[in-house]
Motif scaffolding. Sequence first.
Motif, mmCIF file in Angstrom:
data_model
loop_
_atom_site.group_PDB
_atom_site.id
_atom_site.type_symbol
_atom_site.label_atom_id
_atom_site.label_comp_id
_atom_site.label_asym_id
_atom_site.label_seq_id
_atom_site.Cartn_x
_atom_site.Cartn_y
_atom_site.Cartn_z
ATOM 1 N N GLY A 63 -18.107 44.812 133.035
ATOM 2 C CA GLY A 63 -16.686 44.648 132.802
ATOM 3 C C GLY A 63 -16.220 43.210 132.950
ATOM 4 O O GLY A 63 -16.960 42.338 133.420
ATOM 5 N N GLY A 64 -15.000 42.945 132.521
ATOM 6 C CA GLY A 64 -14.449 41.607 132.615
ATOM 7 C C GLY A 64 -15.207 40.627 131.737
ATOM 8 O O GLY A 64 -15.972 41.016 130.848
ATOM 9 N N PRO A 65 -15.034 39.327 131.991
ATOM 10 C CA PRO A 65 -15.710 38.322 131.160
ATOM 11 C C PRO A 65 -17.227 38.473 131.146
ATOM 12 O O PRO A 65 -17.865 38.284 130.106
ATOM 13 C CB PRO A 65 -15.281 36.995 131.820
ATOM 14 C CG PRO A 65 -13.973 37.306 132.466
ATOM 15 C CD PRO A 65 -14.092 38.718 132.945
ATOM 16 N N ALA A 66 -17.829 38.849 132.287
ATOM 17 C CA ALA A 66 -19.286 39.007 132.327
ATOM 18 C C ALA A 66 -19.731 40.167 131.457
ATOM 19 O O ALA A 66 -20.723 40.070 130.720
ATOM 20 C CB ALA A 66 -19.754 39.216 133.770
ATOM 21 N N GLY A 67 -19.003 41.283 131.518
ATOM 22 C CA GLY A 67 -19.367 42.438 130.707
ATOM 23 C C GLY A 67 -19.245 42.165 129.227
ATOM 24 O O GLY A 67 -20.104 42.577 128.424
ATOM 25 N N VAL A 68 -18.185 41.460 128.831
ATOM 26 C CA VAL A 68 -18.011 41.122 127.414
ATOM 27 C C VAL A 68 -19.088 40.144 126.971
ATOM 28 O O VAL A 68 -19.628 40.258 125.858
ATOM 29 C CB VAL A 68 -16.598 40.555 127.171
ATOM 30 C CG1 VAL A 68 -16.465 40.028 125.743
ATOM 31 C CG2 VAL A 68 -15.541 41.624 127.450
ATOM 32 N N ARG A 69 -19.427 39.175 127.811
ATOM 33 C CA ARG A 69 -20.490 38.222 127.463
ATOM 34 C C ARG A 69 -21.811 38.953 127.245
ATOM 35 O O ARG A 69 -22.544 38.675 126.290
ATOM 36 C CB ARG A 69 -20.619 37.180 128.570
ATOM 37 C CG ARG A 69 -21.600 36.050 128.235
ATOM 38 C CD ARG A 69 -21.517 34.919 129.249
ATOM 39 N NE ARG A 69 -21.893 35.336 130.587
ATOM 40 C CZ ARG A 69 -21.036 35.429 131.607
ATOM 41 N NH1 ARG A 69 -19.758 35.128 131.445
ATOM 42 N NH2 ARG A 69 -21.458 35.823 132.803
ATOM 43 N N ARG A 70 -22.116 39.907 128.100
ATOM 44 C CA ARG A 70 -23.347 40.678 127.937
ATOM 45 C C ARG A 70 -23.282 41.558 126.697
ATOM 46 O O ARG A 70 -24.290 41.724 125.994
ATOM 47 C CB ARG A 70 -23.587 41.524 129.192
ATOM 48 C CG ARG A 70 -23.967 40.685 130.396
ATOM 49 C CD ARG A 70 -23.966 41.505 131.678
ATOM 50 N NE ARG A 70 -24.404 40.684 132.809
ATOM 51 C CZ ARG A 70 -24.353 41.081 134.070
ATOM 52 N NH1 ARG A 70 -23.868 42.289 134.372
ATOM 53 N NH2 ARG A 70 -24.782 40.278 135.043
ATOM 54 N N ALA A 71 -22.126 42.126 126.432
ATOM 55 C CA ALA A 71 -21.980 42.955 125.237
ATOM 56 C C ALA A 71 -22.196 42.122 123.970
ATOM 57 O O ALA A 71 -22.798 42.592 122.999
ATOM 58 C CB ALA A 71 -20.599 43.615 125.220
ATOM 59 N N ARG A 72 -21.722 40.888 123.962
ATOM 60 C CA ARG A 72 -21.925 40.022 122.805
ATOM 61 C C ARG A 72 -23.420 39.698 122.645
ATOM 62 O O ARG A 72 -23.945 39.678 121.533
ATOM 63 C CB ARG A 72 -21.123 38.728 122.982
ATOM 64 C CG ARG A 72 -19.613 38.916 122.801
ATOM 65 C CD ARG A 72 -18.841 37.678 123.280
ATOM 66 N NE ARG A 72 -19.250 36.468 122.574
ATOM 67 C CZ ARG A 72 -18.653 35.976 121.479
ATOM 68 N NH1 ARG A 72 -17.602 36.612 120.962
ATOM 69 N NH2 ARG A 72 -19.081 34.865 120.910
ATOM 70 N N ALA A 73 -24.081 39.448 123.771
ATOM 71 C CA ALA A 73 -25.522 39.193 123.695
ATOM 72 C C ALA A 73 -26.269 40.427 123.227
ATOM 73 O O ALA A 73 -27.236 40.344 122.456
ATOM 74 C CB ALA A 73 -26.044 38.740 125.060
ATOM 75 N N ALA A 74 -25.815 41.596 123.673
ATOM 76 C CA ALA A 74 -26.504 42.843 123.354
ATOM 77 C C ALA A 74 -26.455 43.160 121.860
ATOM 78 O O ALA A 74 -27.403 43.748 121.321
ATOM 79 C CB ALA A 74 -25.894 43.992 124.148
ATOM 80 N N ILE A 75 -25.378 42.780 121.181
ATOM 81 C CA ILE A 75 -25.293 43.148 119.760
ATOM 82 C C ILE A 75 -26.308 42.352 118.937
ATOM 83 O O ILE A 75 -26.901 42.888 117.999
ATOM 84 C CB ILE A 75 -23.862 42.979 119.215
ATOM 85 C CG1 ILE A 75 -23.776 43.567 117.796
ATOM 86 C CG2 ILE A 75 -23.413 41.538 119.211
ATOM 87 C CD1 ILE A 75 -24.135 45.024 117.701
ATOM 88 N N LEU A 76 -26.553 41.088 119.277
ATOM 89 C CA LEU A 76 -27.564 40.333 118.533
ATOM 90 C C LEU A 76 -28.958 40.883 118.816
ATOM 91 O O LEU A 76 -29.801 40.945 117.911
ATOM 92 C CB LEU A 76 -27.496 38.852 118.881
ATOM 93 C CG LEU A 76 -26.257 38.079 118.425
ATOM 94 C CD1 LEU A 76 -26.507 36.570 118.523
ATOM 95 C CD2 LEU A 76 -25.849 38.442 117.014
ATOM 96 N N LEU A 77 -29.208 41.282 120.054
ATOM 97 C CA LEU A 77 -30.486 41.922 120.359
ATOM 98 C C LEU A 77 -30.646 43.192 119.532
ATOM 99 O O LEU A 77 -31.674 43.402 118.870
ATOM 100 C CB LEU A 77 -30.556 42.243 121.850
ATOM 101 C CG LEU A 77 -31.712 43.147 122.300
ATOM 102 C CD1 LEU A 77 -33.051 42.472 122.038
ATOM 103 C CD2 LEU A 77 -31.564 43.517 123.775
ATOM 104 N N MET A 78 -29.638 44.041 119.527
ATOM 105 C CA MET A 78 -29.750 45.326 118.852
ATOM 106 C C MET A 78 -29.879 45.176 117.345
ATOM 107 O O MET A 78 -30.686 45.848 116.697
ATOM 108 C CB MET A 78 -28.541 46.200 119.195
ATOM 109 C CG MET A 78 -28.646 47.619 118.642
ATOM 110 S SD MET A 78 -27.391 48.742 119.310
ATOM 111 C CE MET A 78 -25.912 48.176 118.469
#
Length: 524
Positions: free
Chosen positions: A330-345
């Motif tokens: 959640g928060g800025p860290a969660g969004v940053r990880r979510a952005r990284a996760a989409i390129l991985l996926m």
Amino acid sequence: MAGDWWRDAVIYQVYVRSFADGNGDGIGDLPGIRSRLPYLAGLGVDALWITPFYTSPMADGGYDVADYRDVDPTLGTLDDARGLVRAAHEQGLKVIVDIVPNHTSSRHEWFRQALRSAPGSPERDRYLFREGTGDAPPNDWESVFGGGAWTRLPDGQWYLHLFDPTQPDLNWANPQVRDEFHDVLRFWLDLGVDGFRIDVAHGMVKQDGFPDVGAQEQHKLLETRPLPYFDQDGVHEIYREWRKVLDTYDPPRIGVAEAWTATAERLARYLRPDELHQAFNFHYLTTGWEARALREVVDHSLTAIPAVGAPATWVLSNHDVHRHATRYGGGPAGVRRARAAILLMLALPGSVYLYQGEELGLEEVLDLPEEVLQDPMWERSGYTDRGRDGCRVPIPWTRGGSALGFGADGSTPWLPQPEAWSELSVEAQTGAEGSTLELYRGALHTRREHPALGAGDAVDWQDSEPEVLWFSRTAAGRTLHCAVNLGPEPARLPAGTVLLASGEYEVDGSDTLLPTDTSVWWEA
């Protein structure tokens, strides 16, 4: 698209009640979806999957179907459905619709007839009615939504509902049930849909004798042990018959299983050449933000699923789980990880499912007022489990207006939207450098154009630090590298021509310094 378009498709899930409201009543509908098709085409997806829009009392958001061959008046008409499918095809988009075969609504005419009929009657045989033991239910099976899975009628018999009491389970040993669903499939295929997402595809068949489970909180056990009412071998006979129906159309239509199984090998059984085409990879969805675990689930998926000739699928969020930006912290860290996760996926071989609003970086709405909660989990759990409404809040399209563009200004969405979503709206993020929406657009268009992305069944892992996932894929003489840093310190990677990154990075001579929770695509 080619006949096997689904092997590397990016499919966008539309939760119909929360995507776009076409008539201003606060509830999303089919005309609303149609009005936003250009957005989906511009985003770069290949298909949309639409959650149930059939006639329903909406006790479970439409997954309690009263008439499988009509549209609920709150969501549109059959003509709206025909027009939506036609308009989507004109935009180059395929359309997958939900089908709910494990259970009907208690207001379905079949169940009404069953209630009016005597125990042992043909009408009751379409469902799973049983005698109890004294005042006790037939066994200890539990509802996925909480509480027992049996409800007693005044005449003493009990009926099974693995979900809400308003969702009685069908008896798939009854040939009439099987014939009915073959006809329902043909009805929508003749209308023009390109396939079906099959709700609770691991249900339908129950173990002979209806044995006790002998445990509580059974919904948590499916990934660790067999249950007598889920993932029974008999479901595969059903899907072999469905495949015959799908294959009578040109080009053949597809079936997608929502199947929770204990292992990837069990999941692969649904995807054998004479059964379904795809199945959701819940093992990937439920894996946390940890390098070793993610690599293991990727390797396991790419071993088990392609072994039966099917493509792997990847998904991070849907209408039944907390949005992954929240699950990742959640928060800025969660969004940053979510952005990284989409390129991985998106770099993994196979097909990808996106859930509406994830391209905006939306998080779970955790503070909905109790009085607006509608998920049956809330009541069934004794008001302890807030359910799934937090991931179903209508998405924002514009900065302003009472519904942030979800509906006409002046309308009130069926679930309230956070004020902060104004700056996460499509309007606010379109053309904004570095926005999550533009990251998705760039990634989806790159994926469509780069020969090394999309279809396939393997990745080439590269040597890297333990908390860095780095693999390459090669096709048509071009090699694409994907790396994501899940560790706390910057990772050093070979420099190259960067195609896309989820966040800022640095180039240090012949190396790229990739910060924590950041991913990058590059060509060396």
